[in-house]
Design a protein around this motif. Structure first.
Motif, PDB file in Angstrom:
ATOM      1  N   ALA A 197       0.831  -1.206   0.000  1.00  0.00           N
ATOM      2  CA  ALA A 197       0.000   0.000   0.000  1.00  0.00           C
ATOM      3  C   ALA A 197       0.865   1.257   0.000  1.00  0.00           C
ATOM      4  CB  ALA A 197      -0.922  -0.005   1.216  1.00  0.00           C
ATOM      5  N   ASN A 198       1.980   1.224   0.712  1.00  0.00           N
ATOM      6  CA  ASN A 198       2.889   2.378   0.707  1.00  0.00           C
ATOM      7  C   ASN A 198       3.480   2.606  -0.683  1.00  0.00           C
ATOM      8  OD1 ASN A 198       2.516   2.892   3.446  1.00  0.00           O
ATOM      9  ND2 ASN A 198       4.235   1.615   4.071  1.00  0.00           N
ATOM     10  N   LEU A 199       3.756   1.526  -1.405  1.00  0.00           N
ATOM     11  CA  LEU A 199       4.263   1.661  -2.768  1.00  0.00           C
ATOM     12  C   LEU A 199       3.198   2.276  -3.678  1.00  0.00           C
ATOM     13  CD1 LEU A 199       6.319   1.222  -4.998  1.00  0.00           C
ATOM     14  CD2 LEU A 199       5.496  -1.144  -5.197  1.00  0.00           C
ATOM     15  N   SER A 200       1.959   1.832  -3.560  1.00  0.00           N
ATOM     16  CA  SER A 200       0.876   2.403  -4.363  1.00  0.00           C
ATOM     17  C   SER A 200       0.715   3.889  -4.086  1.00  0.00           C
ATOM     18  CB  SER A 200      -0.437   1.667  -4.071  1.00  0.00           C
ATOM     19  OG  SER A 200      -0.344   0.293  -4.424  1.00  0.00           O
ATOM     20  N   ALA A 201       0.819   4.275  -2.813  1.00  0.00           N
ATOM     21  CA  ALA A 201       0.719   5.693  -2.464  1.00  0.00           C
ATOM     22  C   ALA A 201       1.886   6.482  -3.050  1.00  0.00           C
ATOM     23  CB  ALA A 201       0.673   5.841  -0.945  1.00  0.00           C
ATOM     24  N   ALA A 202       3.084   5.896  -3.031  1.00  0.00           N
ATOM     25  CA  ALA A 202       4.253   6.588  -3.583  1.00  0.00           C
ATOM     26  C   ALA A 202       4.122   6.755  -5.095  1.00  0.00           C
ATOM     27  CB  ALA A 202       5.519   5.806  -3.240  1.00  0.00           C
ATOM     28  N   LYS A 203       3.591   5.731  -5.778  1.00  0.00           N
ATOM     29  CA  LYS A 203       3.395   5.844  -7.216  1.00  0.00           C
ATOM     30  C   LYS A 203       2.375   6.926  -7.549  1.00  0.00           C
ATOM     31  CE  LYS A 203       4.648   1.144  -8.630  1.00  0.00           C
ATOM     32  NZ  LYS A 203       4.173  -0.132  -9.248  1.00  0.00           N
ATOM     33  N   ALA A 204       1.306   6.988  -6.781  1.00  0.00           N
ATOM     34  CA  ALA A 204       0.300   8.021  -7.012  1.00  0.00           C
ATOM     35  C   ALA A 204       0.875   9.408  -6.778  1.00  0.00           C
ATOM     36  CB  ALA A 204      -0.907   7.779  -6.107  1.00  0.00           C
ATOM     37  N   SER A 205       1.705   9.546  -5.769  1.00  0.00           N
ATOM     38  CA  SER A 205       2.333  10.848  -5.487  1.00  0.00           C
ATOM     39  C   SER A 205       3.304  11.228  -6.599  1.00  0.00           C
ATOM     40  CB  SER A 205       3.069  10.786  -4.144  1.00  0.00           C
ATOM     41  OG  SER A 205       2.168  10.555  -3.086  1.00  0.00           O
ATOM     42  N   GLU A 206       4.016  10.239  -7.143  1.00  0.00           N
ATOM     43  CA  GLU A 206       4.958  10.523  -8.232  1.00  0.00           C
ATOM     44  C   GLU A 206       4.208  10.996  -9.480  1.00  0.00           C
ATOM     45  OE1 GLU A 206       7.305  10.088 -11.743  1.00  0.00           O
ATOM     46  OE2 GLU A 206       5.600   8.778 -11.251  1.00  0.00           O
ATOM     47  N   THR A 207       3.091  10.339  -9.785  1.00  0.00           N
ATOM     48  CA  THR A 207       2.286  10.756 -10.937  1.00  0.00           C
ATOM     49  C   THR A 207       1.708  12.142 -10.716  1.00  0.00           C
ATOM     50  OG1 THR A 207       1.698   8.442 -11.346  1.00  0.00           O
ATOM     51  CG2 THR A 207       0.361  10.115 -12.425  1.00  0.00           C
ATOM     52  N   SER A 208       1.236  12.400  -9.503  1.00  0.00           N
ATOM     53  CA  SER A 208       0.665  13.707  -9.184  1.00  0.00           C
ATOM     54  C   SER A 208       1.701  14.820  -9.298  1.00  0.00           C
ATOM     55  CB  SER A 208       0.088  13.681  -7.761  1.00  0.00           C
ATOM     56  OG  SER A 208      -0.411  14.934  -7.393  1.00  0.00           O
ATOM     57  N   ALA A 209       2.966  14.496  -9.040  1.00  0.00           N
ATOM     58  CA  ALA A 209       4.007  15.520  -9.108  1.00  0.00           C
ATOM     59  C   ALA A 209       4.525  15.732 -10.527  1.00  0.00           C
ATOM     60  CB  ALA A 209       5.166  15.140  -8.185  1.00  0.00           C
ATOM     61  N   SER A 210       4.537  14.681 -11.347  1.00  0.00           N
ATOM     62  CA  SER A 210       5.199  14.778 -12.658  1.00  0.00           C
ATOM     63  C   SER A 210       4.269  15.211 -13.787  1.00  0.00           C
ATOM     64  CB  SER A 210       5.842  13.436 -13.009  1.00  0.00           C
ATOM     65  OG  SER A 210       4.862  12.415 -13.046  1.00  0.00           O
ATOM     66  N   VAL A 211       3.038  14.676 -13.834  1.00  0.00           N
ATOM     67  CA  VAL A 211       2.170  14.938 -14.987  1.00  0.00           C
ATOM     68  C   VAL A 211       1.603  16.355 -15.002  1.00  0.00           C
ATOM     69  CG1 VAL A 211       0.065  14.218 -16.178  1.00  0.00           C
ATOM     70  CG2 VAL A 211       1.629  12.499 -15.244  1.00  0.00           C
ATOM     71  N   PRO A 212       0.914  16.811 -13.953  1.00  0.00           N
ATOM     72  CA  PRO A 212       0.247  18.110 -14.041  1.00  0.00           C
ATOM     73  C   PRO A 212       1.202  19.290 -14.163  1.00  0.00           C
ATOM     74  CG  PRO A 212      -0.645  16.797 -12.233  1.00  0.00           C
ATOM     75  CD  PRO A 212       0.619  16.141 -12.666  1.00  0.00           C
ATOM     76  N   GLY A 213       2.412  19.149 -13.654  1.00  0.00           N
ATOM     77  CA  GLY A 213       3.323  20.290 -13.626  1.00  0.00           C
ATOM     78  C   GLY A 213       3.714  20.817 -14.987  1.00  0.00           C
ATOM     79  N   TYR A 214       3.554  20.021 -16.036  1.00  0.00           N
ATOM     80  CA  TYR A 214       3.957  20.434 -17.383  1.00  0.00           C
ATOM     81  C   TYR A 214       2.755  20.718 -18.289  1.00  0.00           C
ATOM     82  CZ  TYR A 214       8.612  18.942 -16.013  1.00  0.00           C
ATOM     83  OH  TYR A 214       9.819  18.810 -15.363  1.00  0.00           O
ATOM     84  N   LEU A 215       1.584  20.839 -17.712  1.00  0.00           N
ATOM     85  CA  LEU A 215       0.386  21.135 -18.486  1.00  0.00           C
ATOM     86  C   LEU A 215      -0.193  22.479 -18.049  1.00  0.00           C
ATOM     87  CD1 LEU A 215      -1.326  17.617 -18.484  1.00  0.00           C
ATOM     88  CD2 LEU A 215      -0.004  18.686 -20.323  1.00  0.00           C
ATOM     89  N   PRO A 216      -0.947  23.153 -18.943  1.00  0.00           N
ATOM     90  CA  PRO A 216      -1.512  24.460 -18.584  1.00  0.00           C
ATOM     91  C   PRO A 216      -2.662  24.325 -17.591  1.00  0.00           C
ATOM     92  CG  PRO A 216      -2.278  23.788 -20.734  1.00  0.00           C
ATOM     93  CD  PRO A 216      -1.244  22.785 -20.324  1.00  0.00           C
ATOM     94  N   ASN A 217      -3.037  25.459 -17.020  1.00  0.00           N
ATOM     95  CA  ASN A 217      -4.138  25.536 -16.075  1.00  0.00           C
ATOM     96  C   ASN A 217      -5.210  26.449 -16.646  1.00  0.00           C
ATOM     97  OD1 ASN A 217      -5.658  26.758 -13.659  1.00  0.00           O
ATOM     98  ND2 ASN A 217      -4.535  25.055 -12.724  1.00  0.00           N
ATOM     99  N   ILE A 218      -6.448  25.968 -16.734  1.00  0.00           N
ATOM    100  CA  ILE A 218      -7.563  26.752 -17.286  1.00  0.00           C
ATOM    101  C   ILE A 218      -8.610  26.904 -16.187  1.00  0.00           C
ATOM    102  CG2 ILE A 218      -9.314  26.889 -19.086  1.00  0.00           C
ATOM    103  CD1 ILE A 218      -7.589  25.019 -20.770  1.00  0.00           C
TER     104      ILE A 218
END
Length: 439
Positions: free
Chosen positions: A264-285
């Motif tokens: 479960a800790n690994l799943s949480a870490a993967k979700a946090s990694e995705t949350s940090a990497s994907v949205p940061g390079y996309l625009p905000n509307i």
């Protein structure tokens, strides 16, 4: 003179410790092992912290869900600006200061944020799953501590019973040695040796009672009881068997609380990694709307009644972070490091669980074989002591032979108590690994 001195020495060695033995232990209320585990899981700081962590993560999930809805704000204000002038030193309010009012309603919503809210929600759910697994792991860890302490109580109680049997036998030996010395068939040294044996038996009783009191105190602390508690009066000779085979236990261990928590800790870490990497390079509307009223000022406070002007606004905004001083990249690196660490912890948790199962199963099987061996050894030692006592009474054996036979019996009893404790503790460790009781 020699007889008087011997009598005093015998009284000192054999009877003075009886006063200490007579001092009873503090009265403690019996409690079943199931009730002890239940109370400890409710009261121990480890499980309390784990449950509170679940509560906080549940709140985080609710917050993440509500983040998808538009926010809404209401405002209503009234103000009056005025002044005071002094005429002949007397303050006089300046007339004509009007009350002004503003009130309005505004709302805003993020139409697209690169998935920040979605990934935050997924991360919150993953953290909740990890908190749930941590709470389960904490409950079984506390259960292991309680069972170990409970079994310490049983072992101390067995040790006291064994010491009492040792005392009875040594008192009988002292009686025989004293009678033989009075008849001139034994020396004072033999009688003193028998008296030392009685004193040692009384000391063993004291040590067992001290161990029992300490074990009771430890159990009382674990269950957070306002009064002393102890193990139930039951047949402590019974040690439950582990009927599952090693293959079944291994499969259960791989899915046990420690491994599930690491997963479960690994799943949480993967979700946090995705949350940090994907949205940061996309625009905000984003979209924002507002409605406001500005009632006409009035010389007296009237809650903003009367004619007013109305204002409306609708804002549509697009933003994109080109460079934020490496903050975005730093968050991604930290998230990926956390994910790597979680993967390593999961891998080690699986191997450690299998290693621990091997160790505990080996300890349990060894303890069971030791129990069977010591039961036979005790029977043989009791028979040997009986024969040696008879031979000593007939004068064909020395007291040293009796004491040696008694020591062998005492050691066999001690080994049996230790083996029972080892078997119980090993079984409790297996239960903590697999996350279920082996009744």
């Amino acid at each position: 003179m020699m007889g008087t001195m011997a009598g005093r020495m015998l009284a000192t060695l054999a009877f003075v410790p009886a006063f200490a033995v007579a001092q009873g232990t503090n009265a403690a209320r019996p409690i079943s092992i199931d009730d002890a585990v239940r109370l400890a899981q409710r009261n121990q700081p480890t499980t309390v912290l784990a449950r509170n962590s679940v509560r906080l993560n549940e709140s985080n999930v609710r917050t993440s869900k509500l983040a998808f809805l538009p926010d809404r704000r209401l405002n209503d204000s009234a103000r009056q600006s005025g002044g005071t002038q002094f005429i002949s030193g007397v303050p006089v309010p300046v007339s004509g200061n009007l009350w002004s009012y503003t009130r309005g309603l505004s709302s805003s919503v993020t139409l697209f944020d690169g998935g920040t809210k979605w990934y935050s929600y997924r991360s919150a759910e993953a953290n909740l799953d990890a908190a749930d697994m941590s709470e389960i792991s904490a409950r079984y860890s506390v259960a292991l501590s309680v069972k170990t302490q409970y079994y310490n109580v049983l072992a101390a109680r067995e040790a006291e019973a064994a010491a009492n049997r040792q005392l009875e036998q040594n008192l009988q030996q002292l009686k025989v040695a004293s009678a033989k010395m009075a008849a001139g068939a034994a020396t004072l040294a033999e009688t003193l040796s028998a008296a030392i044996g009685v004193a040692n038996a009384r000391l063993a009783i004291l040590n067992a009672r001290n161990s029992l009191e300490n074990a009771n105190a430890g159990l009382t602390r674990l269950v957070a009881s306002p009064f002393p508690v102890t193990a139930m009066e039951s047949d402590t000779a019974d040690v439950a068997r582990v009927d599952l085979n090693e293959a079944s236990l291994t499969q259960m261990v791989i899915d046990g609380p420690p491994v599930r928590q690491a997963l479960a800790n690994l799943s949480a870490a993967k979700a946090s990694e995705t949350s940090a990497s994907v949205p940061g390079y996309l625009p905000n509307i984003s979209l924002a709307a507002a409605y406001g009223q500005n009632p006409k000022g009035s010389p007296t406070f009237d809650w903003g009644g009367g004619p007013n002007t109305v204002s409306n606004s609708l804002n549509f905004a697009v933003s994109y972070t080109v460079f934020n001083n490496y903050t975005r990249e730093n968050l991604i690196v930290a998230a990926r490091v956390a994910e790597d660490n979680a993967e390593a912890n999961l891998r080690d948790a699986r191997y450690f669980a299998q290693q621990s199962l091997t160790t505990f199963l080996s300890n349990y099987r060894t303890a069971q074989e030791t129990i069977a061996l010591q039961l036979v050894t005790i029977a043989a030692a009791e028979e040997n002591l009986r024969v040696v006592n008879q031979q000593y009474n007939l004068g064909t054996k020395q007291l040293l032979d009796v004491l040696t036979a008694q020591a062998s019996l005492d050691q066999a009893r001690s080994n049996l108590i230790a083996a029972r404790l080892n078997a119980r503790v090993a079984k409790a460790n297996i239960e903590a690994l697999i996350g279920r009781d082996l009744k």
